[in-house]
Design a protein around this motif. Structure first.
Motif, PDB file in Angstrom:
ATOM      1  N   ASN A 288      -9.888   8.749  -1.759  1.00 43.39           N
ATOM      2  CA  ASN A 288      -8.728   7.909  -1.988  1.00 43.39           C
ATOM      3  C   ASN A 288      -8.777   7.365  -3.409  1.00 43.39           C
ATOM      4  O   ASN A 288      -9.719   7.604  -4.148  1.00 43.39           O
ATOM      5  CB  ASN A 288      -8.719   6.768  -0.964  1.00 43.39           C
TER       6      ASN A 288
ATOM      7  N   ILE B  92      -7.648  -0.589  -4.525  1.00 45.51           N
ATOM      8  CA  ILE B  92      -7.236  -0.897  -3.155  1.00 45.51           C
ATOM      9  C   ILE B  92      -7.571  -2.348  -2.821  1.00 45.51           C
ATOM     10  O   ILE B  92      -6.761  -3.066  -2.221  1.00 45.51           O
ATOM     11  CB  ILE B  92      -7.906   0.063  -2.150  1.00 45.51           C
TER      12      ILE B  92
ATOM     13  N   ILE C 187      -2.720   4.798   4.889  1.00 45.49           N
ATOM     14  CA  ILE C 187      -3.306   3.824   5.806  1.00 45.49           C
ATOM     15  C   ILE C 187      -3.871   4.587   6.997  1.00 45.49           C
ATOM     16  O   ILE C 187      -3.167   5.382   7.624  1.00 45.49           O
ATOM     17  CB  ILE C 187      -2.257   2.797   6.254  1.00 45.49           C
ATOM     18  N   TYR C 188      -5.140   4.327   7.325  1.00 45.03           N
ATOM     19  CA  TYR C 188      -5.777   4.982   8.469  1.00 45.03           C
ATOM     20  C   TYR C 188      -5.232   4.409   9.770  1.00 45.03           C
ATOM     21  O   TYR C 188      -4.792   5.137  10.638  1.00 45.03           O
ATOM     22  CB  TYR C 188      -7.296   4.819   8.392  1.00 45.03           C
TER      23      TYR C 188
ATOM     24  N   ILE D  49      -8.244   1.431   5.727  1.00 45.73           N
ATOM     25  CA  ILE D  49      -7.907   2.479   4.775  1.00 45.73           C
ATOM     26  C   ILE D  49      -9.114   3.394   4.649  1.00 45.73           C
ATOM     27  O   ILE D  49     -10.234   2.920   4.432  1.00 45.73           O
ATOM     28  CB  ILE D  49      -7.538   1.879   3.406  1.00 45.73           C
ATOM     29  N   ASP D  50      -8.890   4.687   4.793  1.00 44.72           N
ATOM     30  CA  ASP D  50      -9.974   5.658   4.654  1.00 44.72           C
ATOM     31  C   ASP D  50     -10.408   5.696   3.196  1.00 44.72           C
ATOM     32  O   ASP D  50      -9.617   5.974   2.300  1.00 44.72           O
ATOM     33  CB  ASP D  50      -9.501   7.032   5.119  1.00 44.72           C
TER      34      ASP D  50
ATOM     35  N   VAL E 274      -0.972   4.700  -1.024  1.00 44.00           N
ATOM     36  CA  VAL E 274      -2.313   4.637  -0.448  1.00 44.00           C
ATOM     37  C   VAL E 274      -2.163   4.910   1.045  1.00 44.00           C
ATOM     38  O   VAL E 274      -1.501   4.147   1.745  1.00 44.00           O
ATOM     39  CB  VAL E 274      -2.967   3.257  -0.682  1.00 44.00           C
TER      40      VAL E 274
ATOM     41  N   LEU F  47       0.825  -1.211   0.000  1.00 42.14           N
ATOM     42  CA  LEU F  47       0.000   0.000   0.000  1.00 42.14           C
ATOM     43  C   LEU F  47       0.861   1.264   0.000  1.00 42.14           C
ATOM     44  O   LEU F  47       0.544   2.244  -0.670  1.00 42.14           O
ATOM     45  CB  LEU F  47      -0.944  -0.006   1.198  1.00 42.14           C
ATOM     46  N   GLN F  48       1.948   1.249   0.765  1.00 46.06           N
ATOM     47  CA  GLN F  48       2.815   2.424   0.825  1.00 46.06           C
ATOM     48  C   GLN F  48       3.540   2.648  -0.498  1.00 46.06           C
ATOM     49  O   GLN F  48       3.774   3.784  -0.889  1.00 46.06           O
ATOM     50  CB  GLN F  48       3.808   2.291   1.976  1.00 46.06           C
TER      51      GLN F  48
END
Length: 184
Positions: A155, A161, A31-32, A150-151, A29, A24-25
């Protein structure tokens, strides 16, 4: 417009979770939060979480406790009810309040104020007041699942995602329309 607030990736293994965070990073993206039923060493550094400031709060509470009891003892033994013990008055020298009589009380009240202050600070910071139900994204995060939240608002597309999480080894991907799940 979608009512999805959070996209949750549920993992079976902490290594898959760490792989999912990296994936994700790499795709930028945000991360919440990450929820885990056990501590995972090094996850704070991977998520970029700053070190806690609770140590500063503990120091301030300790200083407050020492100041309060030192003031009470000084007022009581020097001004309100001075005692002449062994022919030595307590106000004769500037260092008189630092006599061994003051040390045990000051130490104990420092510890007392620090302990109670840190307890109240912890409850306030985590919103875990006694009698309040804990806020959890997915109930399995407290038992056997590792969750990446993930919010979803503003996004990248939700399908991208979802695909990233499944490629990273997510067992299940959920789209939540509520922020927290209650235990009831």
């Amino acid at each position: 417009m979608s009512s999805t607030k959070f996209i949750l990736g549920l993992f079976d293994d902490p290594d898959d979770l760490l792989h999912g965070i990296e994936k994700l990073q790499k795709n930028s993206v945000p991360i919440y939060d990450v929820y885990s039923p056990m501590p995972i060493h090094g996850i704070e550094a991977k998520l970029g979480i700053k070190e806690s400031r609770l140590g500063y709060a503990a120091f301030c509470f300790g200083c407050l406790g020492a100041t309060v009891i030192f003031s009470i003892i000084y007022y009581t033994l020097v001004h309100d009810w001075p005692m002449n013990i062994g022919g030595k008055p307590t106000t004769s020298d500037w260092w008189a309040p630092l006599t061994p009589v003051f040390i045990p009380f000051t130490f104990e009240w420092t510890i007392l104020f620090t302990a109670f202050g840190m307890t109240f600070t912890f409850f306030a910071a985590t919103h875990l007041f006694p009698g309040r139900a804990p806020r959890v994204m997915d109930l399995r995060a407290t038992d056997d699942r590792f969750v990446i939240a993930i919010d979803a608002k503003g996004n990248v597309p939700h399908d991208d995602i979802t695909n990233l999480l499944k490629e990273a080894g997510a067992v299940e991907v959920k789209h939540n329309d509520r922020k927290y799940v209650s235990y009831e």
